[in-house]
Design a protein around this motif. Sequence first.
Motif, mmCIF file in Angstrom:
data_model
loop_
_atom_site.group_PDB
_atom_site.id
_atom_site.type_symbol
_atom_site.label_atom_id
_atom_site.label_comp_id
_atom_site.label_asym_id
_atom_site.label_seq_id
_atom_site.Cartn_x
_atom_site.Cartn_y
_atom_site.Cartn_z
ATOM 1 N N VAL A 1 35.120 37.528 43.272
ATOM 2 C CA VAL A 1 34.871 38.956 43.037
ATOM 3 C C VAL A 1 34.360 39.252 41.634
ATOM 4 C CG1 VAL A 1 36.557 39.679 44.777
ATOM 5 C CG2 VAL A 1 37.252 39.531 42.369
ATOM 6 N N ALA A 2 34.328 38.254 40.767
ATOM 7 C CA ALA A 2 33.940 38.480 39.369
ATOM 8 C C ALA A 2 32.531 39.033 39.234
ATOM 9 C CB ALA A 2 34.076 37.189 38.566
ATOM 10 N N ASP A 3 31.672 38.740 40.200
ATOM 11 C CA ASP A 3 30.291 39.223 40.115
ATOM 12 C C ASP A 3 30.094 40.585 40.765
ATOM 13 O OD1 ASP A 3 30.446 38.617 42.791
ATOM 14 O OD2 ASP A 3 28.805 37.170 42.793
ATOM 15 N N GLY A 4 31.174 41.201 41.234
ATOM 16 C CA GLY A 4 31.083 42.555 41.755
ATOM 17 C C GLY A 4 31.206 42.690 43.254
ATOM 18 N N THR B 1 54.831 37.472 48.371
ATOM 19 C CA THR B 1 53.544 38.137 48.207
ATOM 20 C C THR B 1 53.355 38.464 46.736
ATOM 21 O OG1 THR B 1 53.781 39.107 50.414
ATOM 22 C CG2 THR B 1 52.106 40.068 48.977
ATOM 23 N N ILE B 2 52.152 38.197 46.250
ATOM 24 C CA ILE B 2 51.832 38.466 44.846
ATOM 25 C C ILE B 2 50.497 39.186 44.787
ATOM 26 C CG2 ILE B 2 50.726 36.211 44.487
ATOM 27 C CD1 ILE B 2 52.102 36.189 41.697
ATOM 28 N N GLY B 3 50.412 40.184 43.931
ATOM 29 C CA GLY B 3 49.167 40.924 43.746
ATOM 30 C C GLY B 3 48.571 40.610 42.389
ATOM 31 N N VAL B 4 47.258 40.483 42.362
ATOM 32 C CA VAL B 4 46.542 40.243 41.109
ATOM 33 C C VAL B 4 45.590 41.426 40.894
ATOM 34 C CG1 VAL B 4 45.041 38.698 39.797
ATOM 35 C CG2 VAL B 4 46.648 37.741 41.489
ATOM 36 N N PRO B 5 46.023 42.417 40.108
ATOM 37 C CA PRO B 5 45.143 43.551 39.840
ATOM 38 C C PRO B 5 43.916 43.102 39.054
ATOM 39 C CG PRO B 5 47.399 43.986 39.117
ATOM 40 C CD PRO B 5 47.308 42.532 39.449
ATOM 41 N N TYR B 6 42.794 43.740 39.358
ATOM 42 C CA TYR B 6 41.582 43.448 38.595
ATOM 43 C C TYR B 6 40.745 44.713 38.469
ATOM 44 C CZ TYR B 6 38.779 43.221 42.914
ATOM 45 O OH TYR B 6 38.140 43.526 44.099
ATOM 46 N N ARG B 7 39.874 44.711 37.465
ATOM 47 C CA ARG B 7 38.926 45.814 37.270
ATOM 48 C C ARG B 7 37.572 45.283 37.698
ATOM 49 N NH1 ARG B 7 39.661 47.095 31.822
ATOM 50 N NH2 ARG B 7 38.030 45.609 31.304
ATOM 51 N N PRO B 8 36.945 45.935 38.682
ATOM 52 C CA PRO B 8 35.683 45.411 39.220
ATOM 53 C C PRO B 8 34.536 45.442 38.204
ATOM 54 C CG PRO B 8 36.616 47.072 40.692
ATOM 55 C CD PRO B 8 37.400 47.117 39.411
ATOM 56 N N GLN B 9 33.613 44.526 38.414
ATOM 57 C CA GLN B 9 32.365 44.517 37.658
ATOM 58 C C GLN B 9 31.704 45.876 37.861
ATOM 59 O OE1 GLN B 9 31.476 42.108 35.723
ATOM 60 N NE2 GLN B 9 29.464 42.799 35.180
ATOM 61 N N GLY B 10 31.103 46.405 36.843
ATOM 62 C CA GLY B 10 30.451 47.713 36.939
ATOM 63 C C GLY B 10 31.358 48.860 36.529
ATOM 64 N N SER B 11 32.649 48.597 36.389
ATOM 65 C CA SER B 11 33.589 49.608 35.904
ATOM 66 C C SER B 11 33.444 49.721 34.391
ATOM 67 C CB SER B 11 35.028 49.199 36.220
ATOM 68 O OG SER B 11 35.225 49.089 37.593
#
Length: 160
Positions: A19-22, A102-112
């Motif tokens: 998902v790093a590329d958006g 269950t584990i969640g890894v929050p991320y901020r999307p590319q383009g944000s």
Amino acid sequence: MQETARLAGFFAAHGIWSVADGGTLTPLLGYERADGERGMVRFANEDVGAGAQIGRQALRDNRNGAVRAVLVVDAYLHLHAGKVDALVAEAVDYGPPSRTFTIGVPYRPQGSPGGFAVHRPKLLQDPGAEATALIEAFFAGVDAHEPAAQVWNASLDESI
């Protein structure tokens, strides 16, 4: 459970790399058999939610004859910071006895604003006394996926 947490970290890192590329993550199931062989199945579907449901059924059914598996899906978490994008890893050690976390890894999307970022993982179920060991094993799994770990570490933002 620590081997399961390592597997979860490895495939969560693979998801972050994806998902790093958006893009949106196609739900993926990573698994490990008793002989140590690993595999991965993606659940492509026009409706990502439907793909995630198919993946959850595959995780329950253990179609690959695994000793442990993890389903990683793109989702949202509701945290103190509000609704955030996240990869959610549903991990199963098939046992006996069968155990899950269950584990969640929050991320901020590319383009944000601020660009792509990976935030601190959050255990979404209370594993009790095992929490610290599971998180340590999870990060060992992240580090084992070298190209993904580079992206993860370069994008780390521990503000959330």
